[in-house]
Design a protein around this motif. Structure first.
Motif, PDB file in Angstrom:
ATOM      1  N   THR D  26       1.035  -0.952  -0.204  1.00 35.98           N
ATOM      2  CA  THR D  26      -0.067   0.055   0.048  1.00 35.98           C
ATOM      3  C   THR D  26       0.891   1.370  -0.112  1.00 35.98           C
ATOM      4  OG1 THR D  26      -1.489  -1.145   1.396  1.00 35.98           O
ATOM      5  CG2 THR D  26      -1.880   1.194   1.279  1.00 35.98           C
ATOM      6  N   ASP D  27       1.978   1.329   0.977  1.00 36.20           N
ATOM      7  CA  ASP D  27       2.931   2.373   0.834  1.00 36.20           C
ATOM      8  C   ASP D  27       3.451   2.661  -0.419  1.00 36.20           C
ATOM      9  OD1 ASP D  27       2.028   2.775   3.369  1.00 36.20           O
ATOM     10  OD2 ASP D  27       4.118   1.834   4.360  1.00 36.20           O
ATOM     11  N   LEU D  28       3.946   1.471  -1.150  1.00 38.09           N
ATOM     12  CA  LEU D  28       4.525   1.793  -2.444  1.00 38.09           C
ATOM     13  C   LEU D  28       3.743   2.590  -3.377  1.00 38.09           C
ATOM     14  CD1 LEU D  28       7.064   0.601  -3.908  1.00 38.09           C
ATOM     15  CD2 LEU D  28       5.669  -1.392  -4.658  1.00 38.09           C
ATOM     16  N   LEU D  29       2.439   2.022  -3.489  1.00 38.15           N
ATOM     17  CA  LEU D  29       1.500   2.741  -4.344  1.00 38.15           C
ATOM     18  C   LEU D  29       1.162   4.000  -4.118  1.00 38.15           C
ATOM     19  CD1 LEU D  29       0.240   1.307  -6.883  1.00 38.15           C
ATOM     20  CD2 LEU D  29       1.086  -0.426  -5.180  1.00 38.15           C
ATOM     21  N   VAL D  30       1.328   4.314  -2.872  1.00 31.59           N
ATOM     22  CA  VAL D  30       0.988   5.819  -2.315  1.00 31.59           C
ATOM     23  C   VAL D  30       2.359   6.768  -2.738  1.00 31.59           C
ATOM     24  CG1 VAL D  30       0.759   7.237  -0.339  1.00 31.59           C
ATOM     25  CG2 VAL D  30      -0.548   5.215  -0.360  1.00 31.59           C
ATOM     26  N   LEU D  33       3.047   6.532  -6.986  1.00 39.74           N
ATOM     27  CA  LEU D  33       2.125   7.022  -7.633  1.00 39.74           C
ATOM     28  C   LEU D  33       1.273   7.856  -7.008  1.00 39.74           C
ATOM     29  CD1 LEU D  33       1.084   3.895  -9.853  1.00 39.74           C
ATOM     30  CD2 LEU D  33       2.510   5.605 -10.584  1.00 39.74           C
ATOM     31  N   GLY D  34       1.119   8.227  -5.954  1.00 34.54           N
ATOM     32  CA  GLY D  34       0.196   9.291  -5.057  1.00 34.54           C
ATOM     33  C   GLY D  34      -1.032   8.575  -4.869  1.00 34.54           C
TER      34      GLY D  34
ATOM     35  N   GLN F  17       8.641   5.225 -13.138  1.00 35.25           N
ATOM     36  CA  GLN F  17       7.431   4.993 -11.907  1.00 35.25           C
ATOM     37  C   GLN F  17       7.086   3.186 -11.824  1.00 35.25           C
ATOM     38  OE1 GLN F  17       4.353   7.675 -13.179  1.00 35.25           O
ATOM     39  NE2 GLN F  17       4.597   8.951 -11.090  1.00 35.25           N
ATOM     40  N   LYS F  18       7.013   2.863 -13.183  1.00 33.47           N
ATOM     41  CA  LYS F  18       6.957   1.457 -13.338  1.00 33.47           C
ATOM     42  C   LYS F  18       8.082   0.804 -12.792  1.00 33.47           C
ATOM     43  CE  LYS F  18       3.893   1.716 -17.434  1.00 33.47           C
ATOM     44  NZ  LYS F  18       3.892   1.655 -18.793  1.00 33.47           N
ATOM     45  N   GLN F  19       9.551   1.086 -13.312  1.00 32.42           N
ATOM     46  CA  GLN F  19      10.315   0.663 -12.511  1.00 32.42           C
ATOM     47  C   GLN F  19      10.486   0.767 -11.035  1.00 32.42           C
ATOM     48  OE1 GLN F  19      12.896  -1.270 -13.389  1.00 32.42           O
ATOM     49  NE2 GLN F  19      14.141  -1.058 -11.407  1.00 32.42           N
TER      50      GLN F  19
END
Lengths: 67, 67, 67, 67, 67, 67
Positions: D26-30, D33-34, F17-19
């Motif tokens: 979850t933190d990674l996506l935040v 990618l915000g 961002q994908k990386q």
């Protein structure tokens, strides 16, 4: 020939409810897209609440907080 | 580095049959696309017959009708 | 009534190769588990190399290093 | 509103480790990618080692060889 | 917080039909299981007919035969 | 040998961002479960906003309302 995968938490879903999900999803594809029901597949995955997270928390814990 | 997901109903598939599915799917990717077997992943999901529907009906019920 | 999902990188797979994957995966389920081919579904997903990672790196970059 | 599916072999993952995977994804996506954490879903699938293959072999067998 | 994945062939599905699938699948989960619609996610995948096989044949070819 | 599938809406995610997603997800599996990064696979699916629904509505429409 659609394939529908319904993923839900494993919290006591009955056989009748599963049948209703299968019937409802199949009817939806027939009604909206005119698909052939005989080749429409629906698969339900029941996932333990420890294994499902929302907002960074396990559903197991979210259930405790909301109860 | 392909990923193959085989979803089948949970109806007594043996360890040897699973090994044959894994070997066969890996060989298929090597033979057709020249993929490297060492990074080819195969995952088999066994799904309860109550959770699998075709033509709007649970496989559990379809099995009863056809027996 | 199995469902097979083959995920590969999008690197020029031909229609004939896709047909060979579909035929081969269907035959595999028939041969190993005695499944009915008429309800065996195979879906191939082609994923851009920027979107596929192994060992923490994009396949796009891995391809450059190995060429 | 991302959906992250983590598939791993079923080899004694604890509830705390699952929580760490859910929080970390979850933190990674935040962070990258915000994304809004409140609509970020993470689902962990634990797969039996007989059902997971690499290089054409079941993980069950690979574990025996490497031990 | 269910996740529903609808996979169909890419054959001219309109934006309105997609909306009807999303609404219908969400309503189904609410009606049958009492799920919260605000955390119910529906994702539609449109797959090229060359990449979808039934009975060992590409849908592209099956469409030609049935027309 | 984990497999991580990250599904997000197709809204201008860059290659960098994908990386970062691929690296971050791989590190997460290494850190939390001690997995081998060389056999950790991450696949990102970008889904059109017409094809992603939350709360019964297409993301395309939700974006308009929130802007």
């Amino acid at each position: 020939m659609p394939y529908v995968n319904i993923r839900i938490t494993n919290e006591g879903v009955t056989k009748e409810q599963k049948q209703a999900l299968i019937k409802g999803a199949t009817d939806l594809l027939v009604d909206v897209l005119g698909k052939n029901p005989s080749t429409t597949v629906v698969v339900i995955d029941e996932v333990e609440t420890d294994n499902w997270g929302v907002a960074g928390e396990q559903v197991t814990e979210l259930r405790k907080k909301s109860s």
